[in-house]
Enzyme design. Sequence first.
Site, short mmCIF file in Angstrom:
data_model
loop_
_atom_site.label_atom_id
_atom_site.label_comp_id
_atom_site.label_asym_id
_atom_site.label_seq_id
_atom_site.Cartn_x
_atom_site.Cartn_y
_atom_site.Cartn_z
N LYS A 13 0.84 -1.21 0.00
CA LYS A 13 0.00 0.00 0.00
C LYS A 13 0.87 1.25 0.00
O LYS A 13 0.69 2.16 -0.81
CB LYS A 13 -0.94 0.02 1.23
CG LYS A 13 -1.87 -1.18 1.31
CD LYS A 13 -2.80 -1.10 2.50
CE LYS A 13 -2.13 -1.20 3.86
NZ LYS A 13 -1.47 -2.48 4.14
N ARG A 86 -10.46 -0.08 8.17
CA ARG A 86 -9.84 -1.38 8.46
C ARG A 86 -10.83 -2.38 9.04
O ARG A 86 -10.45 -3.48 9.41
CB ARG A 86 -8.72 -1.15 9.46
CG ARG A 86 -7.36 -1.48 8.88
CD ARG A 86 -6.33 -1.14 9.92
NE ARG A 86 -5.12 -1.84 9.69
CZ ARG A 86 -4.07 -1.31 9.09
NH1 ARG A 86 -4.10 -0.08 8.65
NH2 ARG A 86 -2.99 -2.01 8.95
N ARG A 120 11.62 -5.36 5.42
CA ARG A 120 11.42 -3.95 5.04
C ARG A 120 12.35 -3.02 5.83
O ARG A 120 12.59 -3.20 7.01
CB ARG A 120 9.97 -3.55 5.31
CG ARG A 120 9.75 -2.04 5.15
CD ARG A 120 8.30 -1.66 5.18
NE ARG A 120 7.60 -2.22 6.32
CZ ARG A 120 6.27 -2.24 6.41
NH1 ARG A 120 5.54 -1.75 5.45
NH2 ARG A 120 5.70 -2.76 7.47
N ARG A 150 10.79 -0.77 11.26
CA ARG A 150 9.62 -0.43 12.08
C ARG A 150 9.52 -1.39 13.27
O ARG A 150 9.79 -2.58 13.13
CB ARG A 150 8.35 -0.54 11.22
CG ARG A 150 7.79 0.80 10.82
CD ARG A 150 6.70 0.70 9.80
NE ARG A 150 5.55 -0.11 10.18
CZ ARG A 150 4.46 -0.24 9.45
NH1 ARG A 150 4.37 0.40 8.28
NH2 ARG A 150 3.46 -0.99 9.83
N ARG A 161 -0.76 -9.12 13.17
CA ARG A 161 -1.32 -8.15 12.19
C ARG A 161 -2.03 -8.88 11.06
O ARG A 161 -3.08 -8.46 10.59
CB ARG A 161 -0.19 -7.28 11.63
CG ARG A 161 0.29 -6.22 12.63
CD ARG A 161 1.68 -5.69 12.29
NE ARG A 161 1.76 -5.01 11.00
CZ ARG A 161 2.90 -4.72 10.40
NH1 ARG A 161 4.06 -5.01 10.98
NH2 ARG A 161 2.90 -4.09 9.25
P1 AP5 Z 1 4.78 -1.59 1.92
O1 AP5 Z 1 4.47 -0.82 0.70
O2 AP5 Z 1 5.48 -0.91 3.02
O3 AP5 Z 1 3.48 -2.38 2.43
P2 AP5 Z 1 2.19 -1.86 3.21
O4 AP5 Z 1 1.01 -2.51 2.57
O5 AP5 Z 1 2.20 -0.37 3.31
O6 AP5 Z 1 2.43 -2.56 4.59
P3 AP5 Z 1 2.28 -1.99 6.08
O7 AP5 Z 1 3.10 -2.92 6.94
O8 AP5 Z 1 2.57 -0.54 6.15
O9 AP5 Z 1 0.76 -2.26 6.31
P4 AP5 Z 1 0.00 -2.27 7.61
O10 AP5 Z 1 -1.38 -2.16 7.10
O11 AP5 Z 1 0.29 -3.43 8.50
O12 AP5 Z 1 0.58 -1.01 8.44
P5 AP5 Z 1 -0.01 0.41 8.80
O13 AP5 Z 1 1.12 1.33 8.92
O14 AP5 Z 1 -1.14 0.75 7.92
O15 AP5 Z 1 5.65 -2.88 1.45
C1 AP5 Z 1 6.14 -3.83 2.37
C2 AP5 Z 1 7.54 -4.34 1.92
O16 AP5 Z 1 7.41 -5.05 0.70
C3 AP5 Z 1 8.57 -3.22 1.66
O17 AP5 Z 1 9.83 -3.68 2.04
C4 AP5 Z 1 8.49 -3.00 0.16
O18 AP5 Z 1 9.70 -2.51 -0.36
C5 AP5 Z 1 8.19 -4.42 -0.33
N1 AP5 Z 1 7.35 -4.48 -1.55
C6 AP5 Z 1 6.29 -3.69 -1.84
N2 AP5 Z 1 5.75 -4.07 -3.03
C7 AP5 Z 1 6.49 -5.11 -3.47
C8 AP5 Z 1 6.44 -5.97 -4.62
N3 AP5 Z 1 5.51 -5.78 -5.58
N4 AP5 Z 1 7.36 -6.96 -4.73
C9 AP5 Z 1 8.29 -7.14 -3.79
N5 AP5 Z 1 8.42 -6.37 -2.67
C10 AP5 Z 1 7.52 -5.38 -2.52
O19 AP5 Z 1 -0.64 0.15 10.25
C11 AP5 Z 1 0.18 -0.17 11.37
C12 AP5 Z 1 -0.68 -0.34 12.59
O20 AP5 Z 1 -1.38 0.89 12.90
C13 AP5 Z 1 -1.80 -1.40 12.50
O21 AP5 Z 1 -1.31 -2.69 12.76
C14 AP5 Z 1 -2.79 -0.87 13.56
O22 AP5 Z 1 -2.37 -1.24 14.85
C15 AP5 Z 1 -2.67 0.64 13.43
N6 AP5 Z 1 -3.68 1.18 12.48
C16 AP5 Z 1 -3.44 1.74 11.26
N7 AP5 Z 1 -4.59 2.09 10.66
C17 AP5 Z 1 -5.59 1.75 11.51
C18 AP5 Z 1 -7.01 1.81 11.45
N8 AP5 Z 1 -7.65 2.29 10.37
N9 AP5 Z 1 -7.72 1.37 12.51
C19 AP5 Z 1 -7.11 0.89 13.60
N10 AP5 Z 1 -5.78 0.76 13.73
C20 AP5 Z 1 -5.02 1.17 12.68
MG MG Z 2 2.24 1.03 4.89
#
Ligand code: AP5
Ligand code: MG
Length: 208
Positions: A13, A86, A120, A150, A161
Amino acid sequence: MNIVLLGAPGAGKGTQAGRIAEKYGLTHISTGDIFRANIKGGTEIGKLAKSYIDAGKLVPDEVTCEIVKGKLAEVSANYMLDGFPRNVFQAEELDKFAKIDLCLNLAVDDKLLMERICGRRMCACGESYHVSTLNGATTCKKCGKELYRREDDNPETVGARLDTYNKQTSPLIGFYEKQGKLATIDCGAMTPEQVFGCVEKVLDKYIK
Ligand code: AP5
Ligand code: MG
């Protein structure tokens, strides 16, 4: 155009959001980034969010919805939401204060996700990398800052997660499908560039 970016942890994402923001001029709003900035700043929201994030659980809906509502009062159009909604409750709340045109769902095989997240490396500028493509580099190619891992990118928290995603977030695929707003990209083993090629095909059609 207002977009919801949907996908499991590690689906890409953040990676795609950077490219979409650059090409289509959409404002990137990531609830995860907002929480991490609050944790860094030692705010009350940050203190509350940290315990949930460390456990791989969702931060309570009322806190998260208020944050997004506040953001969308500043950015009224042309945005993409990354990590929100989410669960179905958040999606229903969002429909009360925003008009979403499209949900872009990044579908990635579960087996790839753990490896992607644990490898990552992040930069404070928002750029993310994977150790497998860094060739030993420890700084950001874009801005030169030191990369970091992270805190929630450890196997135990990632397991929680993914479980949270499967139980609470994946029903949103059906939610947006019913609304006729879902576009799923089956990312398979595609590179970020190849995934973006598919994203462009979807967005170009919508923007025309
Ligand atoms: P990356 O692009 O960083 O992936 P991402 O989908 O952004 O993954 P996140 O870990 O950020 O998602 P998340 O939903 O768990 O975290 P968030 O910060 O939203 O890519 C990942 C890796 O893969 C990188 O190394 C990249 O280089 C590589 N990659 C990407 N594309 C690739 C490809 N095509 N091929 C190969 N490699 C690739 O949330 C964190 C926490 O916050 C949650 O757990 C929760 O506790 C809280 N939170 C956030 N939003 C809410 C909400 N709405 N409600 C309640 N709690 C929330
Ligand atoms: Mg992200």
